[in-house]
Design an enzyme around this catalytic site. Structure first.
Site, PDB file in Angstrom:
ATOM      1  N   ASP A 265       0.830  -1.199   0.000  1.00  7.26           N
ATOM      2  CA  ASP A 265       0.000   0.000   0.000  1.00  7.26           C
ATOM      3  C   ASP A 265       0.865   1.250   0.000  1.00  7.26           C
ATOM      4  O   ASP A 265       2.057   1.212   0.353  1.00  7.26           O
ATOM      5  CB  ASP A 265      -0.910   0.025   1.237  1.00  7.26           C
ATOM      6  CG  ASP A 265      -2.037  -1.000   1.141  1.00  7.26           C
ATOM      7  OD1 ASP A 265      -2.313  -1.442   0.018  1.00  7.26           O
ATOM      8  OD2 ASP A 265      -2.610  -1.337   2.182  1.00  7.26           O
ATOM      9  N   LYS A 287      -3.209   2.399  -2.282  1.00  2.00           N
ATOM     10  CA  LYS A 287      -4.504   2.705  -1.681  1.00  2.00           C
ATOM     11  C   LYS A 287      -4.349   3.790  -0.612  1.00  2.00           C
ATOM     12  O   LYS A 287      -3.647   3.641   0.353  1.00  2.00           O
ATOM     13  CB  LYS A 287      -5.124   1.455  -1.055  1.00  2.00           C
ATOM     14  CG  LYS A 287      -5.626   0.465  -2.076  1.00  2.00           C
ATOM     15  CD  LYS A 287      -6.119  -0.800  -1.420  1.00  2.00           C
ATOM     16  CE  LYS A 287      -7.354  -0.567  -0.561  1.00  2.00           C
ATOM     17  NZ  LYS A 287      -8.501  -0.053  -1.321  1.00  2.00           N
ATOM     18  N   MET A 400      -8.899   6.880  10.511  1.00  4.77           N
ATOM     19  CA  MET A 400      -9.391   7.566   9.296  1.00  4.77           C
ATOM     20  C   MET A 400     -10.536   8.534   9.634  1.00  4.77           C
ATOM     21  O   MET A 400     -11.540   8.592   8.935  1.00  4.77           O
ATOM     22  CB  MET A 400      -9.859   6.529   8.266  1.00  4.77           C
ATOM     23  CG  MET A 400      -8.759   5.588   7.817  1.00  4.77           C
ATOM     24  SD  MET A 400      -9.354   4.209   6.800  1.00  4.77           S
ATOM     25  CE  MET A 400     -10.127   3.153   8.042  1.00  4.77           C
TER      26      MET A 400
END
Length: 487
Positions: A265, A287, A400
């Site tokens: 990633d 990502k 997040m």
């Protein structure tokens, strides 16, 4: 190092990043190795050489008790006479430990005249070679030396390696040697053979041998060899941790060195990806929140495709693959594709952030539960389901959540959590550029508008945060803090 397109990346290191010495191991079994000297320094070299099968010869008319003890312990030949160049005949190496510059220089000059490599103890400018701290797991040996920092660093590193290598490592190496020819004949494919040895040294074979079950270990090795003849590829879903290289697990480091392909990633730092085998293929699937360059379905398909080619694949994910790492979708695809896989856990961001900020995620009498939450669900909707859990004494770690911080605060306050509940925000946890912010739940809303905070953040909410050592943290809402000071 090769990229997906097959381009080769070549880097010429700067002179200061290159070695002034070339590490090598000399064959000394059955050969004469001289130690010229009378005291403690000579004794230290005899003890070091006693780890080998060299024929040790000490040359000195009179020896001190420390050296005599070493001579007796290792059944060393002692020539009770002053050094003469003739002593160097047929010698593989010579150590001069006469503790005098001129006397050592005489040995060095005589050795060089006869082409015998020489080491003058504690006089690096006179040496042809250096000796390092030795970790002996015969037939495996690890030698560590530092020409710039000196023996203290070498001893420190040796202690760490001693702890990492079980005492039975040499026995495991001898077992491996007994299977080497068979593995070469039975497993023709190089990639599969690497996989065999990876499992040999890290699976049930090693586990049983380290437990003292040598017969079981040999049986397991034979079973593993038989099963590898038509072995397909294999995928490891590996947690890269928060980004610091030394927070990778030992298993993760080993697998990076064994993988044919590393699928990583964007949040995995380049220096962690670079820990992989030099000739391993690197594939970035890039990502990031709000900028998914490769759809998850394509990543899953890629892992299956690589596995069907018989390749050993490390799917490298930031943090822990099982915590908001989309591992479930990849595991499902691998199961359906008939590709074997294993999970290698990593240090998740909540633990890294808590460690850096010294936040006790659970605390007796204050916080008895820990909730891992994410600011969005699959439809990018802010999730309210966990908001009420904080009322029951839970510490909530929100992943997040930067862009939805205001909505998170609103929902938690709406669920009944006090506006003055302590909050910590850790940006780039465990990275060199980590930043810490402290405030309250009522101030959390400002996080969405603070453009200077643009790295990955971990939000920790709960009374336990009030017990953290965050005296040096920046205020979460600096304008509000300034008003309080002014008032």
């Amino acid at each position: 190092m090769t990229s997906r397109g097959g381009d080769t990346l070549k880097t010429l290191k700067k002179p200061e990043d290159r070695l002034d010495v070339f590490p090598a191991f000399m064959k000394v079994a059955g050969r004469r190795v001289l130690v010229v000297g009378h005291g403690g320094e000579a004794a230290a070299k005899v003890r070091l050489l006693g780890e080998t099968n060299a024929r040790i010869v000490v040359v000195c008319k009179i020896v001190e008790p420390d050296l005599q003890e070493a001579i007796d312990l290792f059944e060393t030949e002692h020539l009770a006479e002053d050094f003469q160049p003739g002593h160097l005949k047929d010698a593989a190496l010579v150590f001069s430990a006469r503790e005098d510059w001129d006397l050592d220089k005489a040995v060095v000059d005589a050795a060089r005249a006869q082409g015998v490599p020489v080491n003058a103890v504690d006089k690096p400018e006179l040496c042809d070679f250096y000796t390092g701290a030795l970790v002996n797991r015969a037939p495996i040996a690890v030698a560590i030396t530092s020409t710039g920092v000196g023996p203290v660093l070498s001893r420190h590193i040796r202690a760490r390696i001693e702890a990492m290598l079980p005492r039975s490592t040499g026995e495991l190496a001898r077992l491996a040697e007994s299977f080497r020819d068979a593995a070469t004949k039975v497993i023709r494919d190089g990639g599969l053979r690497r996989s065999f040895w990876a499992r040999f040294f890290s699976g049930s074979v090693a586990t049983n041998l380290y437990a003292g079950k040598a017969d079981v270990a040999r049986s397991e090795a034979q079973r593993l060899l038989n099963s590898m003849a038509d072995e397909p590829g294999f995928v490891w879903l590996v947690g890269a941790g928060p980004g610091a290289e030394d927070l990778l697990t030992l298993r993760a480091q080993r697998l990076l060195q064994e993988a044919d392909v590393i699928v990583h990633d964007a949040l995995v730092p380049a220096n962690v990806v670079a820990m992989g085998r030099r000739d391993a293929e690197r594939i970035s699937v890039g990502k990031r929140k709000g900028a998914h360059s490769v759809p998850q379905s394509e990543i899953s398909e890629l892992l299956v495709e690589l596995g069907r080619k018989g390749l050993k694949v490390v799917r490298l994910k930031a943090g822990d693959p099982m915590i908001f790492g989309r591992a479930a979708e990849e595991m499902e695809a691998l199961r359906e594709g008939g590709i074997g896989f294993e999970i290698v856990p990593g240090v998740t961001a909540a633990f890294a952030a808590a460690a850096s900020a010294q936040i006790p995620l659970t605390l007796r009498g204050v916080a008895s539960n820990l909730v891992f939450a994410t600011g969005h669900n699959a439809k990018s909707e802010t999730l309210p389901d966990w908001a009420g859990l904080a009322l029951k004494g839970a510490t909530v770690a929100v992943y997040m959540g930067r862009t939805v911080a205001a909505a998170v605060a609103e929902k938690m306050i709406g669920a009944g959590l006090k506006p003055e509940t302590p909050v910590a925000v850790i940006e780039n946890a465990a990275h060199p550029d980590e930043r810490q912010f402290a405030g309250t739940l009522s101030e959390l809303a400002v996080l969405s508008n603070r453009a200077v905070i643009d790295g990955p953040v971990l939000i920790v909410i709960g009374e336990a945060v009030g017990h953290a050592a965050m005296d040096k943290a920046e205020p979460l809402a600096p304008q509000l803090a300034a008003r309080v000071v002014a008032a």
